[in-house]
Design a protein around this motif. Sequence first.
Motif, PDB file in Angstrom:
ATOM      1  N   ARG A  95       0.586  -1.383   0.047  1.00 38.84           N
ATOM      2  CA  ARG A  95      -0.415  -0.016  -0.291  1.00 38.84           C
ATOM      3  C   ARG A  95       1.277   1.419  -0.256  1.00 38.84           C
ATOM      4  NH1 ARG A  95      -3.566  -0.458   5.150  1.00 38.84           N
ATOM      5  NH2 ARG A  95      -2.700  -2.598   5.490  1.00 38.84           N
TER       6      ARG A  95
ATOM      7  N   VAL B  43       1.010   4.295  -2.853  1.00 40.77           N
ATOM      8  CA  VAL B  43       0.630   5.477  -2.596  1.00 40.77           C
ATOM      9  C   VAL B  43       1.732   6.412  -3.474  1.00 40.77           C
ATOM     10  CG1 VAL B  43       1.079   7.402  -1.239  1.00 40.77           C
ATOM     11  CG2 VAL B  43      -1.329   5.853  -0.387  1.00 40.77           C
TER      12      VAL B  43
ATOM     13  N   THR C 188       0.941   8.941  -6.379  1.00 42.21           N
ATOM     14  CA  THR C 188       1.078  10.235  -5.965  1.00 42.21           C
ATOM     15  C   THR C 188       2.598  11.006  -7.203  1.00 42.21           C
ATOM     16  OG1 THR C 188       2.475   9.740  -4.354  1.00 42.21           O
ATOM     17  CG2 THR C 188       0.868  10.356  -3.724  1.00 42.21           C
ATOM     18  N   GLN C 189       3.093  10.026  -7.570  1.00 40.17           N
ATOM     19  CA  GLN C 189       4.187  10.410  -8.328  1.00 40.17           C
ATOM     20  C   GLN C 189       4.105  11.075  -9.562  1.00 40.17           C
ATOM     21  OE1 GLN C 189       8.986   9.645  -8.033  1.00 40.17           O
ATOM     22  NE2 GLN C 189       8.438   7.832  -6.545  1.00 40.17           N
TER      23      GLN C 189
ATOM     24  N   HIS D 299       1.593  14.043 -10.064  1.00 41.86           N
ATOM     25  CA  HIS D 299       2.239  14.467 -10.385  1.00 41.86           C
ATOM     26  C   HIS D 299       3.089  14.657 -11.610  1.00 41.86           C
ATOM     27  CE1 HIS D 299       1.518  15.702  -6.066  1.00 41.86           C
ATOM     28  NE2 HIS D 299       1.177  15.992  -6.695  1.00 41.86           N
ATOM     29  N   GLY D 300       2.618  13.689 -12.509  1.00 39.73           N
ATOM     30  CA  GLY D 300       3.890  13.864 -13.942  1.00 39.73           C
ATOM     31  C   GLY D 300       5.555  13.326 -14.146  1.00 39.73           C
ATOM     32  N   THR D 301       5.093  12.414 -13.451  1.00 38.94           N
ATOM     33  CA  THR D 301       6.553  11.731 -13.086  1.00 38.94           C
ATOM     34  C   THR D 301       6.319  10.500 -13.758  1.00 38.94           C
ATOM     35  OG1 THR D 301       7.464  12.780 -11.198  1.00 38.94           O
ATOM     36  CG2 THR D 301       8.326  10.560 -11.998  1.00 38.94           C
ATOM     37  N   GLU D 302       6.840  10.263 -15.026  1.00 41.42           N
ATOM     38  CA  GLU D 302       6.945   8.939 -16.102  1.00 41.42           C
ATOM     39  C   GLU D 302       8.112   7.950 -15.547  1.00 41.42           C
ATOM     40  OE1 GLU D 302       7.905  10.541 -19.929  1.00 41.42           O
ATOM     41  OE2 GLU D 302       5.870  11.435 -19.563  1.00 41.42           O
ATOM     42  N   LYS D 303       9.188   8.475 -15.115  1.00 35.99           N
ATOM     43  CA  LYS D 303      10.337   7.206 -14.288  1.00 35.99           C
ATOM     44  C   LYS D 303      10.688   7.544 -12.891  1.00 35.99           C
ATOM     45  CE  LYS D 303      14.350   6.636 -15.584  1.00 35.99           C
ATOM     46  NZ  LYS D 303      15.715   6.621 -15.716  1.00 35.99           N
TER      47      LYS D 303
ATOM     48  N   TYR E 206      11.430   6.132  -9.498  1.00 38.12           N
ATOM     49  CA  TYR E 206      12.561   5.362  -8.713  1.00 38.12           C
ATOM     50  C   TYR E 206      11.641   4.372  -7.734  1.00 38.12           C
ATOM     51  CZ  TYR E 206      15.639   4.398  -5.572  1.00 38.12           C
ATOM     52  OH  TYR E 206      16.720   3.464  -4.701  1.00 38.12           O
TER      53      TYR E 206
ATOM     54  N   PRO F  46      13.225   0.555  -6.035  1.00 35.15           N
ATOM     55  CA  PRO F  46      14.244   0.079  -5.508  1.00 35.15           C
ATOM     56  C   PRO F  46      15.245  -0.836  -6.398  1.00 35.15           C
ATOM     57  CG  PRO F  46      12.900   0.597  -3.798  1.00 35.15           C
ATOM     58  CD  PRO F  46      12.734   0.279  -4.763  1.00 35.15           C
ATOM     59  N   SER F  47      16.187  -0.730  -6.406  1.00 31.90           N
ATOM     60  CA  SER F  47      16.752  -2.312  -7.021  1.00 31.90           C
ATOM     61  C   SER F  47      17.546  -3.264  -6.324  1.00 31.90           C
ATOM     62  CB  SER F  47      17.556  -1.802  -8.199  1.00 31.90           C
ATOM     63  OG  SER F  47      18.839  -1.042  -8.170  1.00 31.90           O
ATOM     64  N   TYR F  48      17.905  -2.988  -5.272  1.00 34.71           N
ATOM     65  CA  TYR F  48      18.359  -4.039  -4.005  1.00 34.71           C
ATOM     66  C   TYR F  48      17.842  -4.763  -3.195  1.00 34.71           C
ATOM     67  CZ  TYR F  48      16.300   0.187  -1.113  1.00 34.71           C
ATOM     68  OH  TYR F  48      15.513   0.845  -1.021  1.00 34.71           O
ATOM     69  N   PRO F  49      19.037  -5.714  -2.801  1.00 34.37           N
ATOM     70  CA  PRO F  49      17.596  -6.913  -1.753  1.00 34.37           C
ATOM     71  C   PRO F  49      16.765  -6.220  -0.982  1.00 34.37           C
ATOM     72  CG  PRO F  49      19.813  -6.887  -2.027  1.00 34.37           C
ATOM     73  CD  PRO F  49      20.012  -6.005  -2.885  1.00 34.37           C
TER      74      PRO F  49
ATOM     75  N   VAL G 250      18.444  -5.222   2.597  1.00 34.70           N
ATOM     76  CA  VAL G 250      18.517  -3.671   3.052  1.00 34.70           C
ATOM     77  C   VAL G 250      17.037  -3.044   4.297  1.00 34.70           C
ATOM     78  CG1 VAL G 250      18.713  -1.915   2.074  1.00 34.70           C
ATOM     79  CG2 VAL G 250      20.074  -3.007   0.960  1.00 34.70           C
TER      80      VAL G 250
END
Lengths: 251, 285, 447, 340
Positions: free
Chosen positions: A143, A147, A151-152, A155-159, A161, A163-166, A169
Amino acid sequence: MAKVRCAWFDFTSCEGCQIEMTNFGAPFLQLLDHVEIVEFREVMKETTDEPIDIAFIEGSFSREEDRARLESIRERAGVVIAFGACAATGGINALKNHMDMDDYKKCVYGDDSNMPHLDTQKAMPISAAIKVDMAINGCPMSRDEFVRIVTQVIHGTEKVYVPSYPVCVECKLRETVCRYEEGDHCLGPIALAGCGAPCPADGIPCEACRGMVVDANQESMEKVLQENGGMSEKRAKDKSRMFTANFRSDA
Amino acid sequence: MCDGNNNVGQDGNILLPKEVEVVEAKKVTASETHFVLKMKNGDAMDYKPGQIVEAGVLGYGEVPLGFASSPTQTEKTGTFDLVVREVGKVTKALVSLQPGDTMTMRGPLGNGFPVEEFEGNDVLIVAGGIGLCPTRSMIKYILDKRDDFKKFTLFFGSRTPAEQLFVEDLDVWRGAEDVDYKEIVDNADENWKGKVGVITQLFKELDELNPETKVIICGPPIMYKFVIAELKGFDVPDENIFVDLERRMKCGVGKCGHCQINDKYVCMDGPVFRFSEIKDLEEAI
Amino acid sequence: MTTQNASIKVKHVTRVEGHGNIVVDVKNGTVETCEWRVPEAPRFFEAMVRGRHYSEVARITSRICGICSVGHTLASVKATESALGMTVSKQTDLLRRLLKHGENFDSHIVHVLFLVAPDLLGAPSVFPLLETHPDVVTKAVLLKKLGCDWASLISGRSTHPTKVVPGGFASLPGDAYNPRMAEDELKKLKKMILDAVPMVTDMYEVLLSLAGNIPAFTRETEYVALVDDVEYGLYDGKISCLMPDGARETIEVEDYKSVTNEWVSPLSTAKYTKHNMDSYAACALARINTNYDQLHPEAKKIAEGLGFAVPCFNPYMNSVAQFIEAVHSAYMAVGYIDELLEMGIKDEKPVEPTKFSKGASAVEVPRGLLFHEYAYDEEGLCTEGNCIIPTNQNHANIQLDFDKLVPELLEADKSEAEIELALEMLVRSYDPCISCSTHYLDVTFKK
Amino acid sequence: MSGYYIPSEGLQSFAQSLMAKMPVVAPVAKGKRFIFDQLGDVAELRLDYDTTVLPPKKVFFPPKQDLLEFDEGKATSCLDPQAKVLLGVHPYDIKAISMTDKLFSDNYADSNYLANREVAVIIGSNVQTPYERAFYGSIAQDLELVGHDAFLTKISDGYVLDVVTEKGEKLIADLGLADASAEQTSEAEGVNAKADEDCPVKLPFAAGDVSEKVRNSFKSEIWDELSKDCFSCGSCNLVCPTCYCFDVQDEWGLGASNGKRYRRWDGCLSSEFSEVSVQGGSENFRENRAERYRHRFMRKTAYLNDKLGAPACVGCGRCAGACTADIADPVNTITRIMES
Ligand SMILES: Cc1cc2nc3c(=O)[nH]c(=O)nc-3n(C[C@H](O)[C@H](O)[C@H](O)COP(=O)(O)OP(=O)(O)OC[C@H]3O[C@@H](n4cnc5c(N)ncnc54)[C@H](O)[C@@H]3O)c2cc1C
Ligand code: SF4
Ligand code: SF4
Ligand code: SF4
């Protein structure tokens, strides 16, 4: 800001990710200030043929006959989000991908197993059928991540972020005592994070429900499962079939 | 280094940015936008050529960017320039800003070019692609204080003519007496009358290069190795070569660790490095 | 009779979990076809559990259904415990009962307030109600959140629980890592539940005002539900079969197959069941008809207030039965919390297996009776599994309801739209969970 | 400054009286391990802990820390330092705290860390039960033990509390503690003098030699071999008391224009850590595991030595225990390199 038109669609799944949508409480109502839900079969009768800003697709692609429906959603939607593990990775449904179809059909339907409506193919992520822009991963989907991503996108973010870590972490960040230190096993070292590592915190192993990280060290994992997790070689080798069948080197 | 006064926000929070007003926003190529900016609240932006800022948009994040203007301009107009190439999340938010909008900023950060050391010497600047942004700061500075420097040579390479930045500047430099300007493109189009090939070809046109020349290189990593090899041919010592490095940076103030190359923090010890300092650092170039 | 021929085609009937089809074919006043179909993509869980370790099985079968995943998890660990000879502690038993009530409350709130209420208010979904009944919707959302938080506190999360494992619990309630903190978490939960009682009462008033919109239809059928000495059957007990004449039969859980008698229909990817009659119902109505005496007095008051009396043979009343159960669960939970606090929480490790064999379990999930059964080999790896979910058990009963209802509606001269709505509402009242059974609810009227 | 004596049975009431003043963060049991957490019940205090999962740096530099909040384009700082007592910090962790103090105040002072640090009172504690992987007895020995405000030493029949700063003195001034006798003080001194001897693991090399040899091994193939089983999980970074790298992200709220910027602990072992965009493309400056693994050991043994006056490792042994593949133990790795 105009409201973003969102729709939910479901394929082969348990619909648990959709039900998670009802578990937000008050923040859900706040979200409705920005989001207009135009189609969501599980909770509403209304449907739409109009273009959709964000299509959330739940469930894996497990029957060729579903391809046309997926394609029509893709055509109508600006952003397609794989909603939950089944859609993002194939999910639990891929646990049978290494089995023979006749075998698993017979196991469940016995002598009636040759009825044609029982046929399926390998369970695949929806990206096997259509272009997917991003994923809200997890079984069930997280959940918090929902969100964060929605929310991103609003606000127009296409890419966005992610995480790519395991998972280790996130386990460390919340100071969970490692399953291995408790004499258990865990797939966290090869599992893709983003969930916040709830499972080890709750005292059970991470089953890698979000799939594996890129470049997962599968060999080392098998070794650790045997040496520290106390598993037989066979179990260690089979371990990662549960949610990550489509990531395995033998897939 | 400039003193940190410009940097510290409310509560002494070094990570709290200040507000900057977008004065002009001009799309200069398909992916790059040239901004002219002004600090809000009458604050001054006191920087050196080659320094950087952490520029951002609230809700999207911050990214390191090099000054594209010379402090000599800022002294006169109170404005400074940045050029942003849209590559991802934050840069997309940045390039969508319009005049009157607010950009957030922390800086100036980093060391910049050792301008004093360049004074009284020959200077060669080799810029590839967007590498022209941070070097433009130095180029403009040299041109504004031309008498402080001796011979000034400028090489500029870009992938295609359409990707050339600062076309008005290029026009001026092409005709200018006080700069030996040479340019080249990897791939020409039908209107291109200039040279075609890689940037190192421009060295072939040099009859001589004073080994005392101070050289600045800024461009894609692959360019560094080849340009440095050419410079060896002219016996330019490593101490005289300066490179401008790029690393991921989250804080820009030597804490977050992302930009670290061996012992060096690109944000504090760089982004400008003397080649002799980093040539043995395997991860540097 | 005017509706000699009917031609209505509705695709994707909504507000149910999973996909199912209805095909009704009326020619010259005669019903030629009237079928309830489930073409959901089959998912083969019983095949997938083979070869998996006993610690993983509940985590897999939980994924049969996202809505009753707590119930699936409980049924699964109970069957595994029975197969592996594990006897859980009193604390585990109480915590699991508390959890079961949490799931029931949670699911019933969604079904009654989000999925059924729009029908009674003549709205297509809960969203338009945000404009017309903002107060009711807000309270419904908060009650749903309570259900989720309640189940999550005990089980880790309400969708695909983490903490429930064979032999007990993997960790203490909430974020507790010691018993003192766990007790604090339970005290918090008790306060949350008590604080919500006035909202539940408000919802009762709303339901009371709408009760008149519930269709009056009855059909006598067999009701199958759990009976438990300890409480109103939910978490544990034996199988009880209640016949329309009041005759009761009690069957051991191990003998569940003598009740379910599964068969495969070409109309469905889900399997159908039958027992003494041609069909039976396993749902909240079955439970309340079977166990009315054991309802919490506060829940009985609500039942009486709503004019609900047992035995009730109106399948549409299942939603009312669910609401009564939700109230029951809230009060029962408070009692369980008090008992747990009185005993004092201990940091217990899950018990270990004492044998490797075969075992079955039964649990009441919000929409009816659920069976799981597994066998394990000496390494603790599963060799076979069987899950019979309530919606499967109700498919045949829905079919027979249709067979009686459609002619009655034709007789009463109902319009196509009215018939369509009545059928949809009937399906919905069973709160079917079709992805459980194995997606598409199409209503197709053929002339 | 001054030494006080607390009898064994008086420890809980000592902690209780601190709790009456401000929140006390101290070691408590969690499963088979210990963590620093705010004491809820004084009975849960465990000064006999071996080591904690995460180091106490989390008190000043939380794993996830809000840096600023914004709404309608205006940003405000989130600094909100809360005074607290950090009780029971082992000497190796005190050393690590003084290292992070330095790192966060050098050049640009980072108030997001320092504000929290300044309001905390640190009461150290001698190691009663050494962690099986610890080697603090043979690393960062020359580093002075500073940064704490008081120090508790367990002696045969109680504790000696050494108060070393004014902040410490102020905290305990009104607690009516008895002065420690000369015998008690000298017993405590004895305990602390031999503390390093009890440390289970020994790193038998001088820091300078290690630094030189590790640097010189930069191009050795040994790193591939050492890192073969590495998961790039970064656990070794995250549990380390001297690691302080972080990532910064923005997050929108549910309103129309509000949100926040936060930082979270990051580690150089993760592959995204060293990704950059160069000329618009994407590149990774430490693309394979061996390079990342090597970078960590370079940082721990060489890169920061000049700045810190010691290697950036205090020998707590946390990384050794946290690494599921058991390849992160500095003692093993350094020994392999020294012997190569
Ligand atoms: C010293 C320095 C000077 C720079 N000067 C300029 C300039 O003058 N003009 C200009 O347009 N760009 C410049 N850059 C590059 C600019 O910082 C990156 O393009 C920007 O950070 C990308 O961020 P993003 O959010 O748009 O991309 P993202 O969506 O984050 O990702 C796109 C790509 O950028 C990488 N990336 C993410 N964060 C960073 C980061 N902080 N630094 C580098 N790469 C990153 C990602 O790995 C990914 O490959 C400079 C970088 C440095 C270090
Ligand atoms: S519990 Fe699992 S995810 Fe957490 S640190 Fe250990 S191995 Fe990694
Ligand atoms: S060395 Fe160990 S702890 Fe560190 S990243 Fe590799 S596997 Fe993880
Ligand atoms: S490197 Fe390992 S032993 Fe050294 S301080 Fe860090 S966690 Fe402790």
